[in-house]
Write an enzyme that holds these catalytic residues in place. Structure first.
Site, PDB file in Angstrom:
ATOM      1  N   CYS A  81       1.134  -1.192  -0.153  1.00 33.40           N
ATOM      2  CA  CYS A  81      -0.039  -0.236   0.255  1.00 33.40           C
ATOM      3  C   CYS A  81       0.895   1.154   0.341  1.00 33.40           C
ATOM      4  O   CYS A  81       1.346   1.445   0.607  1.00 33.40           O
ATOM      5  CB  CYS A  81      -0.559   0.319   1.254  1.00 33.40           C
ATOM      6  SG  CYS A  81      -1.922   1.484   1.229  1.00 33.40           S
ATOM      7  N   HIS A 121       2.420  -7.999  -6.592  1.00 32.12           N
ATOM      8  CA  HIS A 121       1.796  -6.778  -7.531  1.00 32.12           C
ATOM      9  C   HIS A 121       2.669  -5.695  -8.110  1.00 32.12           C
ATOM     10  O   HIS A 121       4.398  -5.447  -7.735  1.00 32.12           O
ATOM     11  CB  HIS A 121       0.888  -5.619  -6.690  1.00 32.12           C
ATOM     12  CG  HIS A 121       0.541  -4.057  -7.214  1.00 32.12           C
ATOM     13  ND1 HIS A 121      -0.479  -3.766  -6.304  1.00 32.12           N
ATOM     14  CD2 HIS A 121       0.674  -3.640  -8.247  1.00 32.12           C
ATOM     15  CE1 HIS A 121      -1.355  -2.866  -7.562  1.00 32.12           C
ATOM     16  NE2 HIS A 121      -0.428  -2.884  -8.593  1.00 32.12           N
ATOM     17  N   GLY A 136      -8.727  -7.767  -7.209  1.00 29.41           N
ATOM     18  CA  GLY A 136      -8.638  -7.158  -6.272  1.00 29.41           C
ATOM     19  C   GLY A 136     -10.326  -6.134  -6.972  1.00 29.41           C
ATOM     20  O   GLY A 136     -11.236  -6.174  -6.489  1.00 29.41           O
TER      21      GLY A 136
END
Length: 320
Positions: A83, A154, A216
């Site tokens: 994040c 990611h 996601g």
């Protein structure tokens, strides 16, 4: 996925797939240790298999939070190293930990000592001016050496300076090939792909080389794709779950939660994209958006919204 994949979202998604691993929103170690645990990490048994994603960087706190998560009955605990938000950076967790792979490894080791469930890591390929070749290799090598059961990557750099988290969803470009090279170097380790996956047709070929796929935003905005997952990705000998069948199956959960005082809109907000691209989808969204927020709104709102969606070609009649 903050404020998206809460317990009501996960319970709904479970009606579409029995096999996919569902993830919580990221929750900080401090919140788990000191906060209202039932509110933050409580979940329904129907959600299994389900993983709790933690944000933190202190090995002792991560171990304590992992122990609490395990006692709650989760199947996996995951460390967020992806994040990019300012709030996460100020707390020294999330993507900024790409610069401290040894610290992440220490967290993994402490958590593995504390729990018997799977401990995994979700990371980026790098941050800011890092070389993705070196940065991802260091993270993978350190965390696997510490005992991580999987690394979800990611496939986009996180820019901690100069880009907002929203801008970082598209900039810089995704680099799936970098994840493939990691898997080629570590063939015996579980490497999963995340980032920008929109459809099963796009994503499925990557399973020829990788061990897992993580959806996601696509799973949230167009959850109907989850109805094909068990057959296509898990080889289940079963028909795909239609959106209509998923809603019907979800009624019992909605009714139970309503009886406990949960507002209908808190649950149906996660269902708005279910009929995306189908006749009546706009009416479905409008009815749930407008009528679910009214005082005393109940199952009749969902039934009305469902009736507004054309069942032509849905296979619902056969399913019923």
């Amino acid at each position: 996925m903050m404020e998206w994949t809460d317990r009501h979202c996960r319970a709904f998604h479970r009606q579409l797939t029995r096999n996919a691993l569902l993830y919580t929103e990221m929750v900080t170690t401090g919140a788990v240790i000191h906060g209202d645990r039932n509110h933050l990490i409580g979940f329904s048994d129907i959600e299994h298999p389900v993983a709790c994603q933690l944000g933190g960087s202190d090995p002792k706190e991560m171990a304590e939070a992992a122990r609490i998560v395990s006692e709650f009955g989760y199947d996996e605990v995951n460390i967020n190293v992806g994040c990019p938000s300012d709030r996460v950076q100020s707390g020294r967790f999330g993507a900024c930990l790409m610069e401290e792979p040894e610290l992440v490894a220490a967290c993994v080791a402490a958590m593995k000592d504390a729990v018997d469930i799977s401990v995994t890591v979700k990371c980026r390929i790098g941050v800011d001016d890092q070389d993705p070749e070196e940065a991802l290799d260091r993270m993978a090598d350190a965390t696997f050496a510490a005992g991580s059961d999987a690394l979800w990557v990611h496939a986009r750099k996180a820019w901690l300076q100069g880009l907002s988290p929203k801008e970082n969803r598209d900039i810089p470009p995704l680099d799936y090939d970098r994840v493939m090279r990691l898997k080629q170097r570590l063939p015996d380790q579980f490497i999963g792909l995340n980032g920008g996956l929109q459809t099963l047709d796009q994503a499925e070929p990557y399973l020829q080389q990788l061990d897992g796929l993580m959806f996601g935003r696509a799973a949230y905005h167009t959850p109907q794709i989850l109805g094909e997952v068990d057959r296509r990705l898990y080889g289940a000998d079963a028909d795909d779950v239609s959106p209509w069948a998923a809603v019907k199956a979800h009624m019992g959960y909605l009714d139970d939660q309503l009886s406990k005082g949960v507002k209908l809109a808190r649950m149906t907000r996660h269902m708005l994209g279910l009929f995306h691209g189908r006749p009546g989808a706009r009416s479905w969204r409008r009815i749930l958006t407008v009528e679910a927020i009214r005082p005393g709104a109940g199952l009749e709102v969902v039934e009305k919204a469902l009736a507004a969606v054309s069942p032509a070609g849905s296979g619902l009649e056969a399913a019923e």
